[in-house]
Motif scaffolding. Structure first.
Motif, PDB file in Angstrom:
ATOM      1  N   ALA A 245      20.691  35.428 -52.694  1.00  0.00           N
ATOM      2  CA  ALA A 245      20.226  34.510 -51.992  1.00  0.00           C
ATOM      3  C   ALA A 245      18.678  34.079 -52.586  1.00  0.00           C
ATOM      4  O   ALA A 245      18.356  32.831 -52.901  1.00  0.00           O
ATOM      5  CB  ALA A 245      19.650  34.776 -50.513  1.00  0.00           C
ATOM      6  N   LEU A 246      17.840  34.998 -53.113  1.00  0.00           N
ATOM      7  CA  LEU A 246      16.784  34.687 -53.685  1.00  0.00           C
ATOM      8  C   LEU A 246      16.997  34.313 -54.942  1.00  0.00           C
ATOM      9  O   LEU A 246      16.299  33.016 -55.550  1.00  0.00           O
ATOM     10  CB  LEU A 246      16.034  35.966 -53.907  1.00  0.00           C
ATOM     11  CG  LEU A 246      15.252  36.659 -52.605  1.00  0.00           C
ATOM     12  CD1 LEU A 246      14.765  37.948 -53.064  1.00  0.00           C
ATOM     13  CD2 LEU A 246      14.078  35.504 -52.324  1.00  0.00           C
ATOM     14  N   ARG A 247      17.981  34.501 -55.708  1.00  0.00           N
ATOM     15  CA  ARG A 247      18.379  33.918 -57.225  1.00  0.00           C
ATOM     16  C   ARG A 247      18.965  32.401 -56.864  1.00  0.00           C
ATOM     17  O   ARG A 247      18.394  31.598 -57.946  1.00  0.00           O
ATOM     18  CB  ARG A 247      19.687  34.895 -57.774  1.00  0.00           C
ATOM     19  CG  ARG A 247      19.939  34.394 -59.266  1.00  0.00           C
ATOM     20  CD  ARG A 247      21.051  35.003 -59.992  1.00  0.00           C
ATOM     21  NE  ARG A 247      22.083  35.361 -58.893  1.00  0.00           N
ATOM     22  CZ  ARG A 247      22.808  36.344 -58.170  1.00  0.00           C
ATOM     23  NH1 ARG A 247      21.825  37.528 -58.192  1.00  0.00           N
ATOM     24  NH2 ARG A 247      23.843  36.352 -57.665  1.00  0.00           N
ATOM     25  N   ARG A 248      19.507  32.162 -55.646  1.00  0.00           N
ATOM     26  CA  ARG A 248      20.166  30.981 -55.807  1.00  0.00           C
ATOM     27  C   ARG A 248      18.829  29.818 -55.300  1.00  0.00           C
ATOM     28  O   ARG A 248      18.891  28.810 -55.804  1.00  0.00           O
ATOM     29  CB  ARG A 248      21.184  30.701 -54.445  1.00  0.00           C
ATOM     30  CG  ARG A 248      22.458  31.130 -55.010  1.00  0.00           C
ATOM     31  CD  ARG A 248      23.562  30.999 -54.073  1.00  0.00           C
ATOM     32  NE  ARG A 248      23.367  31.793 -52.654  1.00  0.00           N
ATOM     33  CZ  ARG A 248      23.869  32.898 -52.744  1.00  0.00           C
ATOM     34  NH1 ARG A 248      24.721  33.409 -53.471  1.00  0.00           N
ATOM     35  NH2 ARG A 248      23.658  33.601 -51.454  1.00  0.00           N
ATOM     36  N   LEU A 249      18.009  30.457 -54.452  1.00  0.00           N
ATOM     37  CA  LEU A 249      16.913  29.719 -53.910  1.00  0.00           C
ATOM     38  C   LEU A 249      15.948  29.322 -55.242  1.00  0.00           C
ATOM     39  O   LEU A 249      15.258  28.243 -55.437  1.00  0.00           O
ATOM     40  CB  LEU A 249      15.939  30.358 -52.735  1.00  0.00           C
ATOM     41  CG  LEU A 249      16.698  30.384 -51.560  1.00  0.00           C
ATOM     42  CD1 LEU A 249      15.933  31.322 -50.733  1.00  0.00           C
ATOM     43  CD2 LEU A 249      16.983  28.955 -50.915  1.00  0.00           C
ATOM     44  N   SER A 250      15.753  30.425 -56.189  1.00  0.00           N
ATOM     45  CA  SER A 250      14.900  30.228 -57.101  1.00  0.00           C
ATOM     46  C   SER A 250      15.325  29.201 -58.264  1.00  0.00           C
ATOM     47  O   SER A 250      14.481  28.514 -58.620  1.00  0.00           O
ATOM     48  CB  SER A 250      14.716  31.363 -57.997  1.00  0.00           C
ATOM     49  OG  SER A 250      14.102  32.685 -57.286  1.00  0.00           O
ATOM     50  N   ALA A 251      16.694  28.803 -58.017  1.00  0.00           N
ATOM     51  CA  ALA A 251      16.942  27.722 -59.104  1.00  0.00           C
ATOM     52  C   ALA A 251      16.963  26.460 -58.488  1.00  0.00           C
ATOM     53  O   ALA A 251      17.236  25.487 -59.186  1.00  0.00           O
ATOM     54  CB  ALA A 251      18.549  27.993 -59.305  1.00  0.00           C
ATOM     55  N   GLY A 252      16.517  26.309 -57.237  1.00  0.00           N
ATOM     56  CA  GLY A 252      16.499  24.913 -56.661  1.00  0.00           C
ATOM     57  C   GLY A 252      15.049  24.510 -56.797  1.00  0.00           C
ATOM     58  O   GLY A 252      14.049  24.564 -57.700  1.00  0.00           O
ATOM     59  N   THR A 253      14.590  23.534 -55.943  1.00  0.00           N
ATOM     60  CA  THR A 253      13.525  22.586 -55.747  1.00  0.00           C
ATOM     61  C   THR A 253      13.190  22.558 -54.240  1.00  0.00           C
ATOM     62  O   THR A 253      13.777  23.183 -53.459  1.00  0.00           O
ATOM     63  CB  THR A 253      13.750  21.107 -55.955  1.00  0.00           C
ATOM     64  OG1 THR A 253      14.693  20.587 -55.444  1.00  0.00           O
ATOM     65  CG2 THR A 253      14.035  21.327 -57.696  1.00  0.00           C
ATOM     66  N   GLY A 254      11.756  22.433 -54.089  1.00  0.00           N
ATOM     67  CA  GLY A 254      11.314  22.316 -53.047  1.00  0.00           C
ATOM     68  C   GLY A 254      10.567  23.748 -52.426  1.00  0.00           C
ATOM     69  O   GLY A 254      10.435  24.567 -53.094  1.00  0.00           O
ATOM     70  N   PRO A 255      10.112  23.719 -51.210  1.00  0.00           N
ATOM     71  CA  PRO A 255       9.398  24.910 -50.677  1.00  0.00           C
ATOM     72  C   PRO A 255      10.127  26.103 -50.749  1.00  0.00           C
ATOM     73  O   PRO A 255       9.351  27.124 -50.911  1.00  0.00           O
ATOM     74  CB  PRO A 255       8.889  24.390 -49.318  1.00  0.00           C
ATOM     75  CG  PRO A 255       9.786  23.310 -48.826  1.00  0.00           C
ATOM     76  CD  PRO A 255      10.270  22.552 -49.947  1.00  0.00           C
ATOM     77  N   TRP A 256      11.189  26.317 -50.297  1.00  0.00           N
ATOM     78  CA  TRP A 256      12.015  27.457 -50.327  1.00  0.00           C
ATOM     79  C   TRP A 256      12.279  27.848 -51.726  1.00  0.00           C
ATOM     80  O   TRP A 256      12.151  29.082 -51.977  1.00  0.00           O
ATOM     81  CB  TRP A 256      13.287  27.441 -49.723  1.00  0.00           C
ATOM     82  CG  TRP A 256      13.087  27.051 -48.134  1.00  0.00           C
ATOM     83  CD1 TRP A 256      13.693  25.851 -47.468  1.00  0.00           C
ATOM     84  CD2 TRP A 256      12.607  27.693 -47.310  1.00  0.00           C
ATOM     85  NE1 TRP A 256      13.195  25.772 -46.250  1.00  0.00           N
ATOM     86  CE2 TRP A 256      12.767  26.993 -45.993  1.00  0.00           C
ATOM     87  CE3 TRP A 256      11.787  28.885 -47.060  1.00  0.00           C
ATOM     88  CZ2 TRP A 256      12.223  27.483 -44.781  1.00  0.00           C
ATOM     89  CZ3 TRP A 256      11.323  29.274 -45.945  1.00  0.00           C
ATOM     90  CH2 TRP A 256      11.644  28.508 -44.868  1.00  0.00           C
ATOM     91  N   ALA A 257      12.334  27.249 -52.719  1.00  0.00           N
ATOM     92  CA  ALA A 257      12.330  27.525 -54.083  1.00  0.00           C
ATOM     93  C   ALA A 257      11.244  28.001 -54.838  1.00  0.00           C
ATOM     94  O   ALA A 257      11.276  29.046 -55.556  1.00  0.00           O
ATOM     95  CB  ALA A 257      12.703  26.165 -54.975  1.00  0.00           C
ATOM     96  N   GLU A 258      10.065  27.227 -54.216  1.00  0.00           N
ATOM     97  CA  GLU A 258       8.742  27.907 -54.607  1.00  0.00           C
ATOM     98  C   GLU A 258       8.499  29.211 -53.943  1.00  0.00           C
ATOM     99  O   GLU A 258       8.004  29.961 -54.735  1.00  0.00           O
ATOM    100  CB  GLU A 258       7.646  26.993 -54.135  1.00  0.00           C
ATOM    101  CG  GLU A 258       7.505  25.619 -54.839  1.00  0.00           C
ATOM    102  CD  GLU A 258       7.206  25.727 -56.274  1.00  0.00           C
ATOM    103  OE1 GLU A 258       6.329  26.426 -56.640  1.00  0.00           O
ATOM    104  OE2 GLU A 258       7.983  25.249 -57.172  1.00  0.00           O
ATOM    105  N   LEU A 259       8.904  29.463 -52.875  1.00  0.00           N
ATOM    106  CA  LEU A 259       8.588  30.854 -52.195  1.00  0.00           C
ATOM    107  C   LEU A 259       9.624  31.754 -52.817  1.00  0.00           C
ATOM    108  O   LEU A 259       8.800  32.843 -53.048  1.00  0.00           O
ATOM    109  CB  LEU A 259       9.144  30.668 -50.536  1.00  0.00           C
ATOM    110  CG  LEU A 259       7.801  29.974 -49.769  1.00  0.00           C
ATOM    111  CD1 LEU A 259       8.590  29.878 -48.284  1.00  0.00           C
ATOM    112  CD2 LEU A 259       6.836  30.896 -49.730  1.00  0.00           C
TER     113      LEU A 259
END
Length: 336
Positions: A245-259
């Motif tokens: 989940a962290l890997r997928r979020l890191s690859a995105g944009t927006g506040p969740w990716a930043e976190l």
């Protein structure tokens, strides 16, 4: 001077719950609980109150749907003697969540409160009425299932409990909710009825004996399996794996990716919870990744705070039945 007579504070007779819970504290509390009072009337209108000993229910929560555990759960329940008798879908909202766990939510941590509505409100849950074909005469269906399912806390897991067998992930991704005893079956079905009504389970509650088919296992008329396609369509499948989940979020944009990129460790859970408090998770592609991270890192309970009404044990029911505590073998026989 005549002393005024003190008016009673409950319209529920003092003995009304004697056969529905073994916990004296719950009997008194539920005499003053509006949902228990309404539930007693509603259930008695549908069928006789003693039927609440034969049946119970399971709620397959949105995390069970996302994790694609529903079919496994239903199969294990059937193997252990709980047969689906009726089913419908249900959607949690903040009020339902707090009223359902009114006497346990006092022990919930503020972190859990920040997360729980985002989780339970993520989509439909599956509500399944179950008939117990294996309960001892002295033990209600709900008590046997509660004893078998195991704790929501992975650290309190027992070998062979239902939540361990279905792959409990953490304190919130525990997949199922059940009623503790017949009093809770009645109270909680009443709470659900404001959304579902009673027609979905009326025929099953009035039926004599368990639901059966020619082979005892056929899913052709299984009311729970018939709804799986609809709930699976509403909630996408997810691996519920925090690293992925962290890997997928890191690859995105927006506040969740930043976190995920800059606050991707448990010590930063406060930043994630602050973002959750801003409002709903609007990024559907990230929803279950965010929930997977948050549920993995939070503390679910307030240290040193006990629930107002704890779960009653099979031993309490054995004691009520014949005035003695169960032997170790008797207590073990009630567990999966």
């Amino acid at each position: 001077m005549t002393t005024p007579t003190k008016a009673p504070r409950s319209a529920v007779p003092a003995t009304a719950l004697d056969t529905l819970t073994a916990d004296p504290a719950k009997r008194e509390v539920y005499r003053h609980d509006t949902y228990a009072r309404e539930g007693l009337r509603s259930f008695a209108t549908v069928t006789e109150l003693h039927r609440s000993h034969d049946v119970t229910f399971v709620v397959l929560k949105p995390d069970a749907v996302a994790g694609r555990r529903c079919e496994l759960i239903l199969d294990i329940l059937r193997d252990e003697g709980w047969l689906p008798a009726a089913a419908t879908t249900l959607r949690f909202d903040p009020l339902l969540t707090r009223e359902l766990w009114r006497y346990q939510f006092n022990a919930a941590s503020s972190q859990r409160i920040d997360v729980v509505d985002h989780l339970l409100g993520s989509g439909p849950s599956l509500l399944v009425l179950l008939y117990d074909t294996r309960r001892p005469a002295w033990m209600p269906a709900s008590v046997r299932l509660t004893a078998a399912k195991g704790s929501a806390d992975p650290e309190a897991a027992r070998h062979g409990d239902l939540r361990t067998r279905i792959g409990r992930v953490n304190g919130l991704f525990n997949f199922i909710h059940t009623a503790d005893d017949p009093a809770d079956v009645i109270r909680e079905l009443q709470l659900f009825s404001y959304q579902t009504g009673w027609d979905w389970c009326r025929a099953a509650l009035c039926a004599v004996g368990p639901p059966t088919t020619a082979d005892g296992r056929s899913r052709v008329s299984d009311p729970a399996h018939a709804l799986l396609a609809a709930v699976h369509e509403a909630i996408p499948a997810h691996d519920l794996d925090v690293t992925a989940a962290l890997r997928r979020l890191s690859a995105g944009t927006g506040p969740w990716a930043e976190l995920a990129r800059h606050a991707g460790t448990p010590k930063h859970i406060g930043h994630w919870l602050a973002e959750l408090r801003r409002g709903p998770i609007n990024d559907e592609a990230s929803r279950w990744d965010v929930l997977t991270v948050a549920t993995q890192w939070i503390d679910c309970n307030e240290p040193g705070v006990a629930p107002i009404l704890p779960t009653s044990s099979p031993a309490m029911w054995r004691a009520v039945a014949d005035g003695r505590l169960p032997t170790e073998l008797e207590d073990a026989a009630c567990r999966v």
